[in-house]
Design an enzyme around this catalytic site. Structure first.
Site, PDB file in Angstrom:
ATOM      1  N   ARG A  23      -2.194  -4.254   3.562  1.00 25.55           N
ATOM      2  CA  ARG A  23      -1.086  -3.248   3.215  1.00 25.55           C
ATOM      3  C   ARG A  23      -0.476  -2.759   4.661  1.00 25.55           C
ATOM      4  O   ARG A  23      -1.607  -2.537   5.603  1.00 25.55           O
ATOM      5  CB  ARG A  23      -1.183  -2.264   2.215  1.00 25.55           C
ATOM      6  CG  ARG A  23      -0.171  -1.468   1.996  1.00 25.55           C
ATOM      7  CD  ARG A  23      -0.427  -0.387   0.786  1.00 25.55           C
ATOM      8  NE  ARG A  23      -0.626  -0.999  -0.430  1.00 25.55           N
ATOM      9  CZ  ARG A  23      -1.658  -0.763  -1.197  1.00 25.55           C
ATOM     10  NH1 ARG A  23      -2.414   0.469  -1.080  1.00 25.55           N
ATOM     11  NH2 ARG A  23      -1.750  -1.561  -2.337  1.00 25.55           N
ATOM     12  N   ASN A  87      -8.165   7.378   0.018  1.00 27.67           N
ATOM     13  CA  ASN A  87      -8.836   6.185   0.194  1.00 27.67           C
ATOM     14  C   ASN A  87     -10.045   6.060   0.693  1.00 27.67           C
ATOM     15  O   ASN A  87     -10.312   6.748   1.995  1.00 27.67           O
ATOM     16  CB  ASN A  87      -7.960   5.208   0.973  1.00 27.67           C
ATOM     17  CG  ASN A  87      -6.613   4.849   0.639  1.00 27.67           C
ATOM     18  OD1 ASN A  87      -6.314   4.352  -0.464  1.00 27.67           O
ATOM     19  ND2 ASN A  87      -5.514   5.566   1.209  1.00 27.67           N
ATOM     20  N   ASP A 103     -10.010  -0.944   4.007  1.00 28.30           N
ATOM     21  CA  ASP A 103     -10.147  -0.294   2.900  1.00 28.30           C
ATOM     22  C   ASP A 103     -11.195  -0.712   1.786  1.00 28.30           C
ATOM     23  O   ASP A 103     -11.187  -1.770   1.688  1.00 28.30           O
ATOM     24  CB  ASP A 103      -8.501  -0.681   2.157  1.00 28.30           C
ATOM     25  CG  ASP A 103      -8.273   0.008   0.708  1.00 28.30           C
ATOM     26  OD1 ASP A 103      -8.968  -0.275  -0.301  1.00 28.30           O
ATOM     27  OD2 ASP A 103      -7.465   1.044   0.500  1.00 28.30           O
ATOM     28  N   ASP A 105     -11.582   0.112  -1.596  1.00 23.37           N
ATOM     29  CA  ASP A 105     -11.159   0.044  -2.871  1.00 23.37           C
ATOM     30  C   ASP A 105     -11.201   1.320  -3.553  1.00 23.37           C
ATOM     31  O   ASP A 105     -10.411   1.701  -4.174  1.00 23.37           O
ATOM     32  CB  ASP A 105     -12.214  -0.966  -3.657  1.00 23.37           C
ATOM     33  CG  ASP A 105     -12.221  -2.145  -2.948  1.00 23.37           C
ATOM     34  OD1 ASP A 105     -11.126  -2.906  -2.526  1.00 23.37           O
ATOM     35  OD2 ASP A 105     -13.353  -2.603  -2.652  1.00 23.37           O
ATOM     36  N   ASP A 107     -10.968   5.033  -4.724  1.00 26.65           N
ATOM     37  CA  ASP A 107      -9.897   6.159  -4.261  1.00 26.65           C
ATOM     38  C   ASP A 107     -10.148   7.273  -5.172  1.00 26.65           C
ATOM     39  O   ASP A 107     -10.702   7.214  -6.358  1.00 26.65           O
ATOM     40  CB  ASP A 107      -8.408   5.560  -4.766  1.00 26.65           C
ATOM     41  CG  ASP A 107      -8.323   4.230  -4.149  1.00 26.65           C
ATOM     42  OD1 ASP A 107      -8.179   4.167  -2.644  1.00 26.65           O
ATOM     43  OD2 ASP A 107      -7.912   3.094  -4.716  1.00 26.65           O
ATOM     44  N   ASP A 120     -10.518   2.827  -9.199  1.00 25.62           N
ATOM     45  CA  ASP A 120     -10.919   1.580  -8.827  1.00 25.62           C
ATOM     46  C   ASP A 120     -12.300   1.118  -8.679  1.00 25.62           C
ATOM     47  O   ASP A 120     -12.624   0.640  -7.664  1.00 25.62           O
ATOM     48  CB  ASP A 120     -10.089   1.176  -7.658  1.00 25.62           C
ATOM     49  CG  ASP A 120      -8.601   1.372  -7.966  1.00 25.62           C
ATOM     50  OD1 ASP A 120      -8.162   1.075  -8.922  1.00 25.62           O
ATOM     51  OD2 ASP A 120      -7.892   1.558  -6.736  1.00 25.62           O
ATOM     52  N   GLU A 123     -13.042  -2.428  -9.381  1.00 26.34           N
ATOM     53  CA  GLU A 123     -12.490  -3.228  -8.209  1.00 26.34           C
ATOM     54  C   GLU A 123     -13.707  -3.066  -7.179  1.00 26.34           C
ATOM     55  O   GLU A 123     -13.946  -4.148  -6.583  1.00 26.34           O
ATOM     56  CB  GLU A 123     -11.251  -2.901  -7.774  1.00 26.34           C
ATOM     57  CG  GLU A 123     -10.483  -3.531  -6.450  1.00 26.34           C
ATOM     58  CD  GLU A 123      -9.528  -3.042  -6.027  1.00 26.34           C
ATOM     59  OE1 GLU A 123      -8.799  -3.531  -4.814  1.00 26.34           O
ATOM     60  OE2 GLU A 123      -8.756  -2.009  -6.694  1.00 26.34           O
TER      61      GLU A 123
END
Length: 177
Positions: A23, A87, A103, A105, A107, A120, A123
Site C-alpha cells: 500500500r 499495524n 506490514d 498483518d 493489527d 487479522d 491472515e
C-alpha cells in the site's frame, strides 16, 4: 539521508515480508521528525492498494512511526472521538523515495469508546507459513503486541489525549499557513 522537515510532504510505502508493495500513501504531511521517530498527518490522502485500487482517507489521522518499535499507529480524528488503527510492522526506514516499512498483518484497533480488538490473526498465520516468518520474527511481533497494548492501557504517546490535541493543533496551524 536528510530528515524531512516540519511541513514537508512525504510518501509512505508499506511492503509485505516477501518484498511486494502492499500500500502507498501520497502526501503525508510531516509534523515532527527525530532520530528515531516521525509524526505526520494524513488528511484526504490518496492511498493506492497493491492491486491498483485507489481511495482517499476520509478524516484527519495522525500517524506515528518509530525506528525501535515493531508497530506504527494511526490516530483517526472523528466526530465521535479518536479511534486508532495500529499495524504490527517493522521499524520504519527512510530513503529519498519514501518512508518504508514491512506490514506483518496483525493489527490492533482501538475504538473511540476504548474497546480493543486484535485483527487479522488468520491472515497473519497464513502469511507466517507462506512467507516463512522465522520463530524470532514471530516472537518479536507478539512481544510488540504486548508493548502496544501496554501503551494503549496506560495512554502512552499517541494514545494520550494531550498528544492528539497538540499534534492536531499543529497540523491545523501548518495547513492554514
Amino acid at each position: 539521508m536528510k530528515l524531512p522537515k516540519e511541513g514537508d510532504f512525504i510518501t509512505i510505502q508499506s511492503y509485505k515480508h516477501d518484498g511486494s508493495l502492499h500500500r502507498t500513501w501520497r502526501d503525508t504531511m510531516v509534523l515532527k521528525t527525530t532520530e528515531n521517530a516521525l509524526i505526520g498527518v494524513n488528511d484526504h490522502t490518496l492511498v493506492t492498494e497493491s492491486d491498483g485500487r485507489r481511495w482517499v482517507t476520509r478524516e484527519p489521522a495522525i500517524v506515528y512511526f518509530h525506528k525501535k518499535y515493531w508497530f506504527n499507529i494511526i490516530a483517526m480524528i472523528r466526530d465521535n472521538g479518536v479511534s486508532y488503527y495500529c499495524n504490527l510492522a517493522s521499524p520504519y526506514m527512510m530513503d529519498t523515495e519514501a518512508l518504508k516499512y514491512i506490514d506483518y498483518d496483525l493489527d490492533v484497533k482501538v475504538f473511540a469508546d476504548g474497546e480493543k480488538r486484535l485483527l487479522d490473526v488468520d491472515e497473519y498465520e497464513i502469511h507466517k507459513k507462506e512467507m516463512q516468518y522465522s520463530a524470532d520474527m514471530d516472537f518479536i511481533l507478539k512481544e510488540n503486541v504486548k508493548i502496544l497494548v501496554d501503551w494503549i492501557n496506560h495512554e502512552k504517546g499517541p494514545f494520550s489525549k494531550a498528544y492528539i490535541t497538540i499534534w492536531y493543533k499543529r497540523y491545523l496551524e501548518l495547513k492554514n499557513r
